[in-house]
Scaffold this motif. Structure first.
Motif, short mmCIF file in Angstrom:
data_model
loop_
_atom_site.label_atom_id
_atom_site.label_comp_id
_atom_site.label_asym_id
_atom_site.label_seq_id
_atom_site.Cartn_x
_atom_site.Cartn_y
_atom_site.Cartn_z
N SER A 1 5.82 4.13 7.87
CA SER A 1 7.04 4.06 7.07
C SER A 1 6.73 4.01 5.58
O SER A 1 5.94 3.18 5.13
CB SER A 1 7.84 2.83 7.47
N TYR B 1 -2.33 -7.32 6.78
CA TYR B 1 -1.85 -7.37 8.15
C TYR B 1 -2.94 -6.94 9.12
O TYR B 1 -3.88 -6.24 8.74
CB TYR B 1 -0.65 -6.43 8.32
N GLU C 1 3.74 -2.78 -0.96
CA GLU C 1 5.04 -3.37 -1.30
C GLU C 1 4.96 -4.89 -1.42
O GLU C 1 5.43 -5.47 -2.38
CB GLU C 1 6.09 -3.00 -0.24
N SER C 2 4.37 -5.52 -0.40
CA SER C 2 4.37 -6.99 -0.38
C SER C 2 3.04 -7.60 -0.81
O SER C 2 2.94 -8.82 -0.91
CB SER C 2 4.69 -7.48 1.04
N ASN D 1 6.96 3.73 12.70
CA ASN D 1 7.07 2.37 12.18
C ASN D 1 5.90 2.02 11.25
O ASN D 1 6.11 1.48 10.16
CB ASN D 1 7.13 1.38 13.35
N ILE D 2 4.69 2.33 11.65
CA ILE D 2 3.55 1.95 10.80
C ILE D 2 3.33 2.91 9.63
O ILE D 2 2.68 2.56 8.66
CB ILE D 2 2.25 1.76 11.61
N SER E 1 -0.40 -3.90 2.42
CA SER E 1 0.89 -3.32 2.05
C SER E 1 1.01 -3.29 0.54
O SER E 1 0.81 -4.30 -0.13
CB SER E 1 2.04 -4.15 2.64
N LYS F 1 8.55 2.85 3.35
CA LYS F 1 9.05 1.59 2.81
C LYS F 1 7.98 0.51 2.82
O LYS F 1 7.99 -0.38 1.99
CB LYS F 1 10.25 1.11 3.63
N LYS F 2 7.07 0.58 3.78
CA LYS F 2 6.05 -0.46 3.90
C LYS F 2 4.78 -0.14 3.12
O LYS F 2 4.05 -1.02 2.73
CB LYS F 2 5.72 -0.68 5.38
N HIS F 3 4.51 1.12 2.91
CA HIS F 3 3.34 1.56 2.14
C HIS F 3 2.04 0.90 2.59
O HIS F 3 1.34 0.29 1.78
CB HIS F 3 3.53 1.33 0.64
N TYR F 4 1.75 1.00 3.87
CA TYR F 4 0.50 0.43 4.37
C TYR F 4 -0.68 1.28 3.92
O TYR F 4 -0.58 2.49 3.78
CB TYR F 4 0.49 0.38 5.91
#
Length: 140
Positions: A55, A82, A77-78, A52-53, A75, A57-60
């Motif tokens: 992922s 966090y 992406e956003s 999950n972390i 992130s 898609k999230k690109h942390y």
């Protein structure tokens, strides 16, 4: 004199012995399976937490680690920041401005570390299972 067809005493004893061995084997296998399952009960949870972390898609990316107990990530992406921290028995992902998402439950302790610019973590669950991993999340 006509001989009646029946099992002899030896055949009966052999059949009862074989049935006893089968019953003994079945009763011994079941507790072994249960004890094995109890030892690794959180392995899948930990792997899903990592997936999950990490992922794509999230690109942390790693922002900073505070005292090994609080993790700040960003992130790509956003463009948000966090935090990941332990609250009670849960590992929580929250935004800096509020809101939260539970990631992992039944946790005794978690320690965040920086190993070669990558996030590493040690998680101990309440049943004393312990998992550690170095993630693909790094400083960016």
């Amino acid at each position: 004199m006509k001989r009646e067809k029946a099992f002899t005493i030896i055949e009966t004893i052999i059949a009862i012995t074989i049935l006893g061995l089968i019953a003994f084997t079945i009763t011994m296998i079941n507790p072994l399976k249960k004890s094995y399952n109890r030892k690794n009960i959180h392995a899948v949870d930990f792997q899903m937490f990592l997936k999950n972390i990490e992922s794509p898609k999230k690109h942390y990316f790693l922002y900073k680690i505070v005292g090994g107990k609080l993790l700040y990530m960003g992130s790509k992406e956003s463009y948000k920041e966090y935090r990941i921290y332990k609250n009670g028995k849960m590992i929580i992902l929250s935004g800096v401005n509020g809101g939260f998402y539970p990631l992992l439950d039944d946790v005794k302790s978690i320690i965040f570390k920086d190993i070669k610019n990558h996030l590493a973590m040690d998680v101990v669950f309440t049943n004393n299972e312990s998992y550690e991993d170095v993630t693909s999340i790094s400083y960016d």
